[in-house]
Design an enzyme around this catalytic site. Structure first.
Site, PDB file in Angstrom:
ATOM      1  N   LYS A  79       0.840  -1.197   0.000  1.00 17.76           N
ATOM      2  CA  LYS A  79       0.000   0.000   0.000  1.00 17.76           C
ATOM      3  C   LYS A  79       0.878   1.251   0.000  1.00 17.76           C
ATOM      4  CE  LYS A  79      -3.952   2.022   2.521  1.00 17.76           C
ATOM      5  NZ  LYS A  79      -4.846   1.864   3.694  1.00 17.76           N
ATOM      6  N   SER A 154      -9.663   1.837   2.813  1.00 15.27           N
ATOM      7  CA  SER A 154      -8.802   2.584   1.911  1.00 15.27           C
ATOM      8  C   SER A 154      -7.774   1.725   1.174  1.00 15.27           C
ATOM      9  CB  SER A 154      -8.063   3.671   2.700  1.00 15.27           C
ATOM     10  OG  SER A 154      -7.238   3.095   3.707  1.00 15.27           O
ATOM     11  N   SER A 178      -9.920  -0.446   7.054  1.00 15.15           N
ATOM     12  CA  SER A 178      -9.343  -0.261   5.720  1.00 15.15           C
ATOM     13  C   SER A 178      -8.613  -1.465   5.144  1.00 15.15           C
ATOM     14  CB  SER A 178      -8.399   0.948   5.719  1.00 15.15           C
ATOM     15  OG  SER A 178      -9.122   2.145   5.771  1.00 15.15           O
TER      16      SER A 178
END
Length: 485
Positions: A79, A154, A178
């Site tokens: 990420k 996210s 997330s």
């Protein structure tokens, strides 16, 4: 031989037995990305030159039978809010466009030491603020199961890349759901570890008392293997915990006969879609058939999770994001003619709409006239939520429920309705507020879109979560579905 949908565990065996070279694995991954990612849009940056070089070095070690490392030759996606030395880390924001760090995050150091191979950085909601990956400045990732749907957020890029078979595992971060929510939407396994289980050093801070890094994989055992590799105390993170037990795999196949599972009535109440309720109730029957004892309980303060979370997280974000001022690094407005203008214009132009919304909310909640009414009260509610869990865990081993109240919604459907978007975090935010571990595993599909089942555990008892999730996975999984996407 294509390894696109092979598990971490199987790849490790193939490499150890010299049936495939690490360089062949890496080539296969980049071929898959070239073929599929123009549609999925999960990657923001690729590290192809370094990955090929590292894989060739591992080939030489393989030839010498020097295959050290728990993840020897395994490709990974990371990420884009996790610092990677020498590779762009943008947090999917204009504010950090083209920012290249000069140090390494602790999780990346650990993964490099285990000889995993970094493939690239994955798309996300800007500064991890969002639940659909639509707030990214650069691109909108789509759900591999349905290209009209969001992948969640996210960590949407992290979930989508794993589901699409682009990497066997990825790392995400979880502040209020997330990792788990996109895992549910994309039909993969996502673990938010106990707060302090994994070092946050090198994770770009959103809400420091809530953030936690964790793995996303296509099966439960792979997830446990990766968490073993990244867990542990770190001198660079004072909130990381010294916990000796980081063995999550040796007892993963142990049965769950007699395991006491709590099903909170609030988790199947108002706001949870009927198709999700049905899938979870079917999963509960499966757990019973495996020998678990499932009983209904109450977590009465669940309904206060979203308001207290958004006050606390936004307050911490308003403080953490104050460092992005256009001076030392990040976006620098060219139109400013004074220091005050530089601050205002750099932040106004560099941050997106959702990030600015949360900074405003947090700054308001921390202001002298409202601190007690909002921030202080939210912290008291946080304690009540934690106490609810503590009380349940006096008599139960695991809590079960849906990961998200619905399946993935359509792209563009909720992006302009922040309150509806925030409501999707109903079942995940309490876990972060209480600092507990939680894992999402697939438990069904509705109109082709996956449904996630969440298991919540006692602090630092990820071992039990993996065990129950692994046993459930033997009865329901999407292993045969991925290749048809």
């Amino acid at each position: 031989m294509s390894i696109r949908y092979e598990s971490v565990e199987n790849l490790l065996t193939l490499i150890k037995d010299k049936k495939i070279k690490p360089s062949d694995v890496v080539k296969d991954v980049y071929d898959a990305i070239e073929e599929t990612d123009p549609t999925i849009k999960s990657f923001l940056a690729l590290d192809k030159e370094n990955a090929i070089k590292k894989a060739q070095e591992l080939d030489e070690l393989q030839a010498k039978d020097q295959m050290d490392g728990k993840l020897f030759g395994i490709p990974m996606g990371i990420k884009d809010n996790i610092i990677t030395n020498g590779l762009e880390t943008t947090c999917a924001s204009k504010m950090l466009e083209e920012f290249v760090p000069i140090y390494e995050s602790t999780v990346m150091e650990k993964l490099h030491n285990e000889n995993a191979v970094l493939i690239g950085k994955l798309n996300m909601d800007e500064f991890a603020m969002g639940g659909s990956t639509e707030t990214s400045y650069f691109k909108k990732t789509v759900n591999p199961f349905d290209h009209k749907a969001v992948p969640g957020g996210s960590s949407g890029g992290s979930a989508a890349a794993v589901a699409a078979g682009l990497v066997p595992f990825s790392l995400g971060s979880d502040t209020g759901g997330s990792i788990r929510q996109p895992a549910a939407y994309c039909g993969v396994v996502g673990m938010k570890p106990t707060y302090g289980r994994v070092s946050r050093f090198g994770l770009v801070a959103f809400a420091s008392s809530l953030d936690q890094i964790g793995p996303l994989t296509r099966n439960v055992k792979d997830n446990a293997i990766v968490l073993e590799a990244i867990s542990g105390a770190d001198v660079n993170d004072s909130t990381s915990a010294s916990v000796d037990d980081v063995d999550f795999t040796s007892e993963i196949g142990k049965d769950i006969k007699g395991l006491k599972v709590a099903l909170p009535k609030e988790y199947l109440g108002e706001g949870v879609a009927d198709d999700v309720k049905e899938a979870v109730q079917n999963a509960v029957e499966t757990l019973k058939s495996l020998g678990a004892v499932v009983e209904e309980v109450s977590l009465p303060n669940t309904k206060f999770g979203i308001p207290s979370y958004y006050v606390i997280a936004s307050s911490e974000a308003s403080s953490n994001l104050s460092r992005f001022d256009g001076i030392r690094y990040g976006y620098h407005s060219k139109e400013a003619h004074s220091l005050e203008e530089l601050y205002k214009m750099s932040r106004s132009e560099g941050f997106g709409k959702e990030v600015k919304r949360r900074i405003f909310l947090g700054t308001f909640a921390l202001s002298s006239g409202y601190y007690d009414a909002y921030y202080k009260k939210s912290q008291k509610v946080r304690t009540l939520i934690k106490n609810d869990f503590d009380k349940v865990f006096e008599n139960y081993d695991v809590v079960v429920g849906p990961t998200a109240p619905t399946t993935a919604f359509n792209l563009g459907e909720e992006i302009d309705d922040p309150l509806t978007m925030y409501a999707n975090d109903l079942l995940t935010t309490p876990v972060n507020l209480a600092g507990l571990p939680g894992i999402s595993v697939p438990c069904g599909q509705s109109n082709g879109r996956p449904i996630g089942l969440q298991f919540i555990g006692k602090p630092f008892d990820e071992k039990t979560l993996y065990r129950v999730a692994y046993q459930y996975e033997t009865q329901y999984n999407l292993h045969d579905v991925y290749e048809k996407l």
